[in-house]
Write a protein that holds these residues in place. Structure first.
Motif, PDB file in Angstrom:
ATOM      1  N   VAL A  18      -2.508  10.292   5.591  1.00 42.04           N
ATOM      2  CA  VAL A  18      -1.154  11.354   6.051  1.00 42.04           C
ATOM      3  C   VAL A  18      -1.296  11.092   7.757  1.00 42.04           C
ATOM      4  N   LEU A  19      -2.340  11.471   8.247  1.00 43.53           N
ATOM      5  CA  LEU A  19      -2.339  11.173   9.682  1.00 43.53           C
ATOM      6  C   LEU A  19      -2.234  10.074  10.298  1.00 43.53           C
ATOM      7  N   GLY A  20      -2.615   8.852   9.459  1.00 42.01           N
ATOM      8  CA  GLY A  20      -2.279   7.604  10.069  1.00 42.01           C
ATOM      9  C   GLY A  20      -0.890   7.158   9.913  1.00 42.01           C
ATOM     10  N   LEU A  21      -0.365   7.801   8.774  1.00 38.91           N
ATOM     11  CA  LEU A  21       1.225   7.054   8.718  1.00 38.91           C
ATOM     12  C   LEU A  21       1.918   7.990   9.603  1.00 38.91           C
ATOM     13  N   LEU A  22       1.738   9.184   9.950  1.00 43.58           N
ATOM     14  CA  LEU A  22       2.188  10.202  11.184  1.00 43.58           C
ATOM     15  C   LEU A  22       2.489   9.203  12.357  1.00 43.58           C
ATOM     16  N   ILE A  23       0.883   9.102  12.727  1.00 41.35           N
ATOM     17  CA  ILE A  23       0.922   8.304  14.022  1.00 41.35           C
ATOM     18  C   ILE A  23       1.534   7.037  14.006  1.00 41.35           C
ATOM     19  N   ILE A  24       1.563   6.173  13.173  1.00 45.60           N
ATOM     20  CA  ILE A  24       2.369   4.761  13.048  1.00 45.60           C
ATOM     21  C   ILE A  24       3.945   5.107  13.098  1.00 45.60           C
ATOM     22  N   ALA A  25       4.281   6.233  12.703  1.00 41.22           N
ATOM     23  CA  ALA A  25       5.736   6.534  12.745  1.00 41.22           C
ATOM     24  C   ALA A  25       6.197   7.178  13.868  1.00 41.22           C
ATOM     25  N   THR A  26       5.390   7.925  14.466  1.00 38.67           N
ATOM     26  CA  THR A  26       5.708   8.678  15.563  1.00 38.67           C
ATOM     27  C   THR A  26       5.260   8.123  16.947  1.00 38.67           C
ATOM     28  N   ALA A  39      -7.104   2.552  18.494  1.00 35.29           N
ATOM     29  CA  ALA A  39      -6.739   3.427  17.490  1.00 35.29           C
ATOM     30  C   ALA A  39      -6.985   2.780  16.153  1.00 35.29           C
ATOM     31  N   ASN A  40      -6.747   1.633  15.894  1.00 36.43           N
ATOM     32  CA  ASN A  40      -6.741   0.861  14.696  1.00 36.43           C
ATOM     33  C   ASN A  40      -8.392   0.485  14.305  1.00 36.43           C
ATOM     34  N   ARG A  41      -9.051   0.273  15.518  1.00 35.96           N
ATOM     35  CA  ARG A  41     -10.441   0.122  15.074  1.00 35.96           C
ATOM     36  C   ARG A  41     -11.182   1.381  14.644  1.00 35.96           C
ATOM     37  N   THR A  42     -10.888   2.504  15.607  1.00 37.96           N
ATOM     38  CA  THR A  42     -11.303   3.752  15.200  1.00 37.96           C
ATOM     39  C   THR A  42     -10.949   4.032  13.669  1.00 37.96           C
ATOM     40  N   TRP A  43      -9.870   4.113  13.131  1.00 38.67           N
ATOM     41  CA  TRP A  43      -9.458   4.637  12.000  1.00 38.67           C
ATOM     42  C   TRP A  43     -10.091   3.766  10.873  1.00 38.67           C
ATOM     43  N   SER A  44     -10.305   2.380  11.187  1.00 38.98           N
ATOM     44  CA  SER A  44     -11.008   1.546  10.068  1.00 38.98           C
ATOM     45  C   SER A  44     -12.486   1.807  10.047  1.00 38.98           C
ATOM     46  N   VAL A 101       0.377   3.211  -0.090  1.00 38.00           N
ATOM     47  CA  VAL A 101      -0.283   3.547   0.699  1.00 38.00           C
ATOM     48  C   VAL A 101      -1.099   2.310   1.504  1.00 38.00           C
ATOM     49  N   ILE A 102      -1.660   1.476   1.154  1.00 35.93           N
ATOM     50  CA  ILE A 102      -2.311   0.655   1.959  1.00 35.93           C
ATOM     51  C   ILE A 102      -1.172  -0.350   2.479  1.00 35.93           C
ATOM     52  N   GLY A 103      -0.099  -0.898   1.649  1.00 34.53           N
ATOM     53  CA  GLY A 103       1.125  -1.402   2.272  1.00 34.53           C
ATOM     54  C   GLY A 103       1.654  -0.721   3.539  1.00 34.53           C
ATOM     55  N   TRP A 104       1.874   0.382   3.182  1.00 28.78           N
ATOM     56  CA  TRP A 104       2.481   1.100   4.596  1.00 28.78           C
ATOM     57  C   TRP A 104       1.634   0.859   5.675  1.00 28.78           C
ATOM     58  N   VAL A 106      -1.112  -1.170   6.671  1.00 28.28           N
ATOM     59  CA  VAL A 106      -1.117  -2.404   7.131  1.00 28.28           C
ATOM     60  C   VAL A 106       0.081  -2.840   7.827  1.00 28.28           C
ATOM     61  N   ALA A 107       1.427  -2.648   7.127  1.00 25.79           N
ATOM     62  CA  ALA A 107       2.728  -2.956   7.809  1.00 25.79           C
ATOM     63  C   ALA A 107       2.755  -2.164   9.426  1.00 25.79           C
ATOM     64  N   GLY A 108       2.381  -0.986   9.256  1.00 22.03           N
ATOM     65  CA  GLY A 108       2.531  -0.133  10.472  1.00 22.03           C
ATOM     66  C   GLY A 108       1.430  -0.823  11.440  1.00 22.03           C
ATOM     67  N   ALA A 109       0.233  -1.412  11.219  1.00 22.79           N
ATOM     68  CA  ALA A 109      -0.684  -2.004  12.033  1.00 22.79           C
ATOM     69  C   ALA A 109      -0.311  -3.225  12.472  1.00 22.79           C
ATOM     70  N   GLY A 110       0.984  -3.851  12.036  1.00 24.76           N
ATOM     71  CA  GLY A 110       1.208  -5.117  12.929  1.00 24.76           C
ATOM     72  C   GLY A 110       0.983  -6.460  11.719  1.00 24.76           C
ATOM     73  N   THR A 111       0.763  -6.162  10.614  1.00 33.75           N
ATOM     74  CA  THR A 111       0.674  -7.162   9.727  1.00 33.75           C
ATOM     75  C   THR A 111       1.994  -8.052   9.607  1.00 33.75           C
ATOM     76  N   VAL A 112       1.474  -9.413   9.509  1.00 34.42           N
ATOM     77  CA  VAL A 112       2.549 -10.400   9.343  1.00 34.42           C
ATOM     78  C   VAL A 112       2.682 -10.676   7.701  1.00 34.42           C
ATOM     79  N   PHE A 113       3.854 -10.343   7.188  1.00 34.19           N
ATOM     80  CA  PHE A 113       3.879 -10.707   5.662  1.00 34.19           C
ATOM     81  C   PHE A 113       4.721 -12.062   5.594  1.00 34.19           C
ATOM     82  N   ILE A 114       4.154 -12.821   4.727  1.00 32.16           N
ATOM     83  CA  ILE A 114       4.687 -13.966   4.194  1.00 32.16           C
ATOM     84  C   ILE A 114       5.230 -14.157   2.721  1.00 32.16           C
ATOM     85  N   ASP A 115       6.371 -14.254   2.523  1.00 35.25           N
ATOM     86  CA  ASP A 115       6.941 -14.558   1.200  1.00 35.25           C
ATOM     87  C   ASP A 115       7.203 -15.916   1.114  1.00 35.25           C
TER      88      ASP A 115
END
Length: 263
Positions: A18-26, A39-44, A101-104, A106-115
């Motif tokens: 929840v905290l991670g998503l809030l940080i990513i969004a705001t 922040a990414n390293r610390t969270w992980s 959850v995980i999808g949200w 990793v997307a906020g952390a800058g993941t490159v998605f390939i379809d």
């Protein structure tokens, strides 16, 4: 005891999410590259500590220059194992974006998605990778395209080696070796018909999980005659290096070191 451990860990992770998503969004959109990486390293690292997964680093990871990390793929944990060493933007299949959850995260952390169903998928992902290299970032790639139990290696897709080859960014293979109570194990592997929550149940309820992140020497870009290697040859070189490492038995604990300090 295992049920209580699961409940406690799940509760803490839920708060972290929840905290991670809030940080990513705001906050994330306004942070600089270095602050976001911290922040990414610390969270992980906090996540790994909370769920009881010890990360051991072997070899010399590239920590201060653009790099493409090529790794075998065993679990959803892989992303956070590598992020605990250095903040990394991953290239991941589009379906991960739809994981709860995980999808949200990793997307906020800058993941490159390939379809790969999209005609321009590789070109779009390649451009995103080049942009991250230009900012001095690390990019992670799982070229098998799917997970495995961790004792063997599926064939590699070589197309996304090209962006790093083209701009002469270091390509470093990484072997991820999962251990359970001191022995090589597929206990945490996210394979077959498992659901994400089913795998999390196994991981959260137990103790003694560890991952050796073995950072191998960077790929050689030229053959013995000095000719520049193409992406297929680079892919084959990375495949051989990682396969040789994951087929080795578990290393003695002293052979690894904890992840480097957050800076």
């Amino acid at each position: 005891m295992s049920l209580l451990r699961y409940i406690v860990r799940l509760a803490i992770v839920a708060v972290m999410v929840v905290l991670g998503l809030l940080i990513i969004a705001t906050v994330f959109p306004f942070l600089g590259v270095k602050t976001r990486a911290w922040a990414n390293r610390t969270w992980s690292r906090t996540l790994m500590a909370v769920i009881g997964v010890k990360v051991l680093v072997r070899g010399q990871p590239c920590l201060d220059a653009p790099v493409l990390w090529i790794a075998n793929h065993v679990s959803w944990l892989d992303i956070y194992v590598l992020n605990s060493v250095r903040a990394t933007s991953f290239v991941a299949k589009a379906e991960i974006r739809r994981w709860p959850v995980i999808g949200w995260l990793v997307a906020g952390a800058g993941t490159v998605f390939i379809d790969r169903k999209q005609r321009q998928a590789v070109q779009t992902a390649s451009q995103a990778m080049r942009e991250r290299f230009a900012r001095g970032e690390a990019v992670g790639l799982f070229p098998e395209g799917t997970t495995s139990p961790g004792f063997d290696l599926r064939p590699f897709h070589s197309s996304l080696f090209e962006p790093a080859r083209h701009v002469e960014v270091m390509i470093q293979p990484v072997a991820l070796r999962f251990l359970y109570r001191g022995q090589r194990s597929d206990y945490a592997a996210f394979v077959g018909e498992q659901t994400l929550m089913g795998n999390a149940w196994k991981v959260f309820r137990t103790t003694g999980l560890a991952v050796e992140a073995v950072f191998l020497p960077p790929l050689q870009r030229h053959d013995d005659q000095g000719k520049v290697l193409d992406r297929g040859a680079l892919s084959a070189q990375a495949h051989r290096a990682i396969l040789a490492e994951i087929r080795e038995p578990a290393h003695a604990p002293a052979a690894g070191q904890d992840v480097p300090p957050v800076s």
